[in-house]
Design a protein around this motif. Structure first.
Motif, PDB file in Angstrom:
ATOM      1  N   TRP A 129     -95.799 -70.555  -5.487  1.00  0.00           N
ATOM      2  CA  TRP A 129     -94.407 -70.978  -5.332  1.00  0.00           C
ATOM      3  C   TRP A 129     -93.867 -71.501  -6.666  1.00  0.00           C
ATOM      4  CZ3 TRP A 129     -91.067 -70.902  -1.135  1.00  0.00           C
ATOM      5  CH2 TRP A 129     -91.624 -70.544   0.110  1.00  0.00           C
ATOM      6  N   ARG A 130     -94.677 -72.340  -7.325  1.00  0.00           N
ATOM      7  CA  ARG A 130     -94.240 -72.917  -8.595  1.00  0.00           C
ATOM      8  C   ARG A 130     -94.077 -71.837  -9.660  1.00  0.00           C
ATOM      9  NH1 ARG A 130     -98.203 -76.984  -6.881  1.00  0.00           N
ATOM     10  NH2 ARG A 130     -97.042 -78.826  -6.189  1.00  0.00           N
ATOM     11  N   ARG A 131     -94.971 -70.852  -9.660  1.00  0.00           N
ATOM     12  CA  ARG A 131     -94.868 -69.769 -10.642  1.00  0.00           C
ATOM     13  C   ARG A 131     -93.589 -68.965 -10.413  1.00  0.00           C
ATOM     14  NH1 ARG A 131     -97.102 -64.406 -11.625  1.00  0.00           N
ATOM     15  NH2 ARG A 131     -97.839 -64.236  -9.478  1.00  0.00           N
ATOM     16  N   GLN A 132     -93.260 -68.687  -9.155  1.00  0.00           N
ATOM     17  CA  GLN A 132     -92.039 -67.945  -8.846  1.00  0.00           C
ATOM     18  C   GLN A 132     -90.802 -68.694  -9.355  1.00  0.00           C
ATOM     19  OE1 GLN A 132     -91.244 -64.745  -6.596  1.00  0.00           O
ATOM     20  NE2 GLN A 132     -89.839 -65.229  -8.256  1.00  0.00           N
ATOM     21  N   PHE A 133     -90.731 -69.966  -9.048  1.00  0.00           N
ATOM     22  CA  PHE A 133     -89.560 -70.747  -9.448  1.00  0.00           C
ATOM     23  C   PHE A 133     -89.549 -71.029 -10.945  1.00  0.00           C
ATOM     24  CE2 PHE A 133     -88.886 -71.071  -5.030  1.00  0.00           C
ATOM     25  CZ  PHE A 133     -87.606 -71.560  -4.810  1.00  0.00           C
ATOM     26  N   ASP A 134     -90.722 -71.148 -11.557  1.00  0.00           N
ATOM     27  CA  ASP A 134     -90.788 -71.421 -12.991  1.00  0.00           C
ATOM     28  C   ASP A 134     -90.140 -70.294 -13.782  1.00  0.00           C
ATOM     29  OD1 ASP A 134     -91.479 -73.096 -15.091  1.00  0.00           O
ATOM     30  OD2 ASP A 134     -93.423 -72.152 -15.410  1.00  0.00           O
ATOM     31  N   VAL A 135     -90.376 -69.060 -13.361  1.00  0.00           N
ATOM     32  CA  VAL A 135     -89.806 -67.917 -14.066  1.00  0.00           C
ATOM     33  C   VAL A 135     -88.372 -67.656 -13.629  1.00  0.00           C
ATOM     34  CG1 VAL A 135     -90.008 -65.440 -14.506  1.00  0.00           C
ATOM     35  CG2 VAL A 135     -92.070 -66.852 -14.380  1.00  0.00           C
ATOM     36  N   THR A 136     -88.172 -67.541 -12.311  1.00  0.00           N
ATOM     37  CA  THR A 136     -86.912 -67.032 -11.796  1.00  0.00           C
ATOM     38  C   THR A 136     -85.799 -68.073 -11.752  1.00  0.00           C
ATOM     39  OG1 THR A 136     -88.263 -65.528 -10.452  1.00  0.00           O
ATOM     40  CG2 THR A 136     -85.943 -65.629  -9.927  1.00  0.00           C
ATOM     41  N   VAL A 137     -86.143 -69.347 -11.820  1.00  0.00           N
ATOM     42  CA  VAL A 137     -85.117 -70.395 -11.831  1.00  0.00           C
ATOM     43  C   VAL A 137     -85.199 -71.206 -13.127  1.00  0.00           C
ATOM     44  CG1 VAL A 137     -84.147 -72.405 -10.638  1.00  0.00           C
ATOM     45  CG2 VAL A 137     -85.147 -70.525  -9.312  1.00  0.00           C
ATOM     46  N   PHE A 138     -86.290 -71.930 -13.326  1.00  0.00           N
ATOM     47  CA  PHE A 138     -86.356 -72.865 -14.446  1.00  0.00           C
ATOM     48  C   PHE A 138     -86.300 -72.153 -15.801  1.00  0.00           C
ATOM     49  CE2 PHE A 138     -89.049 -75.118 -11.101  1.00  0.00           C
ATOM     50  CZ  PHE A 138     -87.942 -75.697 -10.527  1.00  0.00           C
ATOM     51  N   GLY A 139     -86.960 -71.005 -15.899  1.00  0.00           N
ATOM     52  CA  GLY A 139     -86.913 -70.254 -17.154  1.00  0.00           C
ATOM     53  C   GLY A 139     -85.509 -69.772 -17.465  1.00  0.00           C
ATOM     54  N   GLN A 140     -84.804 -69.312 -16.442  1.00  0.00           N
ATOM     55  CA  GLN A 140     -83.436 -68.836 -16.671  1.00  0.00           C
ATOM     56  C   GLN A 140     -82.510 -69.994 -17.041  1.00  0.00           C
ATOM     57  OE1 GLN A 140     -81.818 -65.948 -14.010  1.00  0.00           O
ATOM     58  NE2 GLN A 140     -83.771 -64.956 -13.641  1.00  0.00           N
ATOM     59  N   VAL A 141     -82.699 -71.127 -16.393  1.00  0.00           N
ATOM     60  CA  VAL A 141     -81.900 -72.307 -16.747  1.00  0.00           C
ATOM     61  C   VAL A 141     -82.193 -72.726 -18.184  1.00  0.00           C
ATOM     62  CG1 VAL A 141     -81.542 -74.755 -16.261  1.00  0.00           C
ATOM     63  CG2 VAL A 141     -81.650 -73.118 -14.372  1.00  0.00           C
ATOM     64  N   ALA A 142     -83.445 -72.633 -18.607  1.00  0.00           N
ATOM     65  CA  ALA A 142     -83.805 -72.993 -19.981  1.00  0.00           C
ATOM     66  C   ALA A 142     -83.063 -72.114 -20.986  1.00  0.00           C
ATOM     67  CB  ALA A 142     -85.316 -72.871 -20.178  1.00  0.00           C
ATOM     68  N   VAL A 143     -82.974 -70.823 -20.701  1.00  0.00           N
ATOM     69  CA  VAL A 143     -82.260 -69.905 -21.595  1.00  0.00           C
ATOM     70  C   VAL A 143     -80.769 -70.251 -21.625  1.00  0.00           C
ATOM     71  CG1 VAL A 143     -81.564 -67.495 -21.927  1.00  0.00           C
ATOM     72  CG2 VAL A 143     -83.937 -68.049 -21.354  1.00  0.00           C
ATOM     73  N   ILE A 144     -80.198 -70.520 -20.455  1.00  0.00           N
ATOM     74  CA  ILE A 144     -78.777 -70.888 -20.394  1.00  0.00           C
ATOM     75  C   ILE A 144     -78.513 -72.151 -21.206  1.00  0.00           C
ATOM     76  CG2 ILE A 144     -76.954 -71.722 -18.854  1.00  0.00           C
ATOM     77  CD1 ILE A 144     -78.202 -69.864 -16.674  1.00  0.00           C
ATOM     78  N   GLN A 145     -79.350 -73.162 -21.026  1.00  0.00           N
ATOM     79  CA  GLN A 145     -79.152 -74.423 -21.755  1.00  0.00           C
ATOM     80  C   GLN A 145     -79.258 -74.208 -23.266  1.00  0.00           C
ATOM     81  OE1 GLN A 145     -82.121 -77.014 -20.016  1.00  0.00           O
ATOM     82  NE2 GLN A 145     -80.686 -77.815 -18.511  1.00  0.00           N
ATOM     83  N   ALA A 146     -80.243 -73.412 -23.682  1.00  0.00           N
ATOM     84  CA  ALA A 146     -80.468 -73.217 -25.113  1.00  0.00           C
ATOM     85  C   ALA A 146     -79.328 -72.457 -25.778  1.00  0.00           C
ATOM     86  CB  ALA A 146     -81.790 -72.477 -25.329  1.00  0.00           C
ATOM     87  N   LEU A 147     -78.714 -71.539 -25.050  1.00  0.00           N
ATOM     88  CA  LEU A 147     -77.690 -70.682 -25.651  1.00  0.00           C
ATOM     89  C   LEU A 147     -76.269 -71.091 -25.294  1.00  0.00           C
ATOM     90  CD1 LEU A 147     -79.398 -67.191 -25.252  1.00  0.00           C
ATOM     91  CD2 LEU A 147     -79.361 -68.703 -27.236  1.00  0.00           C
TER      92      LEU A 147
END
Length: 284
Positions: free
Chosen positions: A105-123
């Motif tokens: 569950w954590r792996r799914q959300f880490d990529v599909t939610v948190f990783g995408q939010v990280a990219v949005i925040q950085a850019l």
């Protein structure tokens, strides 16, 4: 940085998850449209395959803070404005909720939610300067949660909410947010998701194997049919192109008849009836 000559694209676009499928098709389409595409890939081998005219591969695991920061540095160091960020990177972790370990569950959300939010925040600083746009690749799984798709749909539902909230936060500053909602698509993600599901099924207890045998058989048949009858990734790339080019992009672009039908049904059909329709669709 050297001056940009007239033959060089005047705007940047970032596409994550560009190694295969929708991401690669989108990178190629946007490069053909006249943008310089920073195509996020996870390996040097994928970078060599993706590299093309106006497609510059960048090593990017969106769960790696250092690589996300390096992407932001690359964008910040370029004189060209950032027209769009296309969040496509994702994984599919599918199994019955009872049998799916929390680590998955954590792996799914880490990529599909948190990783995408990280990219949005950085850019986001670059997008605010250029009044650019965020294009998130969603799914009908973010509209209808089929059995065995709980973790994947949970993450996609979450990104629907993130996209809505983000749009309402940044549109006053000139940044648009759009979600692409494709139906079944022929991609490697489906193949990898099937392999992951098979691995998870092998780890079930005997009781769980008995309880969910019919469901997992139906799940495999459903995902295999997508590989045969799903849309070509280029069709989704066309929708992304429209969202990137539109003066005022729509908030959502539905791609494929199945996506249009399922999205509409969620507003028209009572839950119990939709439950039966979903189970019938999967052959349960």
């Amino acid at each position: 940085m050297n001056a940009i000559d007239s033959s060089t694209p005047s705007e940047l676009v970032v596409v994550t998850g560009a190694s295969t499928g929708i991401g690669r098709a989108t990178a190629r389409r946007l490069a053909a449209d006249g943008f310089h595409v920073l195509a996020g890939v996870r390996t040097e081998a994928a970078a060599a395959e993706v590299k093309a005219e106006h497609v510059e591969p960048v090593l990017l695991d969106i769960t790696d803070e250092r690589q996300v920061a390096a992407l932001a540095d690359r964008v910040r160091g370029d004189r060209r404005p950032l027209r769009a960020v296309v969040n496509n990177a994702g994984i599919a972790v599918n199994a019955p909720i009872e049998a799916l370990p929390l680590a998955e569950w954590r792996r799914q959300f880490d990529v599909t939610v948190f990783g995408q939010v990280a990219v949005i925040q950085a850019l986001m600083p670059a997008l605010l300067r250029s009044k650019g746009r965020v294009v998130n690749i969603g799914s009908t799984g973010g509209k209808v949660a089929m059995p065995a798709f709980g973790a994947y749909s949970g993450a996609k539902f979450a990104m629907e909410a993130v996209s809505d909230s983000l749009r309402r936060e940044v549109e006053p500053f000139g940044v648009s947010v759009a979600v692409i909602v494709p139906g079944a698509v022929r991609t490697r993600l489906t193949e990898r998701g099937g392999a992951t599901s098979a691995r998870l099924a092998e780890a079930m207890t005997p009781e769980q194997c008995t309880r969910y045998a019919g469901l997992m058989k139906a799940f495999r048949a459903t995902t295999e049919s997508w590989g045969t009858h799903g849309l070509d990734a280029a069709v989704v790339a066309d929708a992304v192109s429209r969202a990137v080019h539109a003066r005022k992009p729509r908030t959502r672009y539905t791609v494929g008849r199945d996506a249009a039908v399922m999205t509409r049904l969620t507003h028209l059909v009572p839950d119990r009836l939709l439950d039966r329709m979903v189970r019938r669709t999967m052959g349960l």
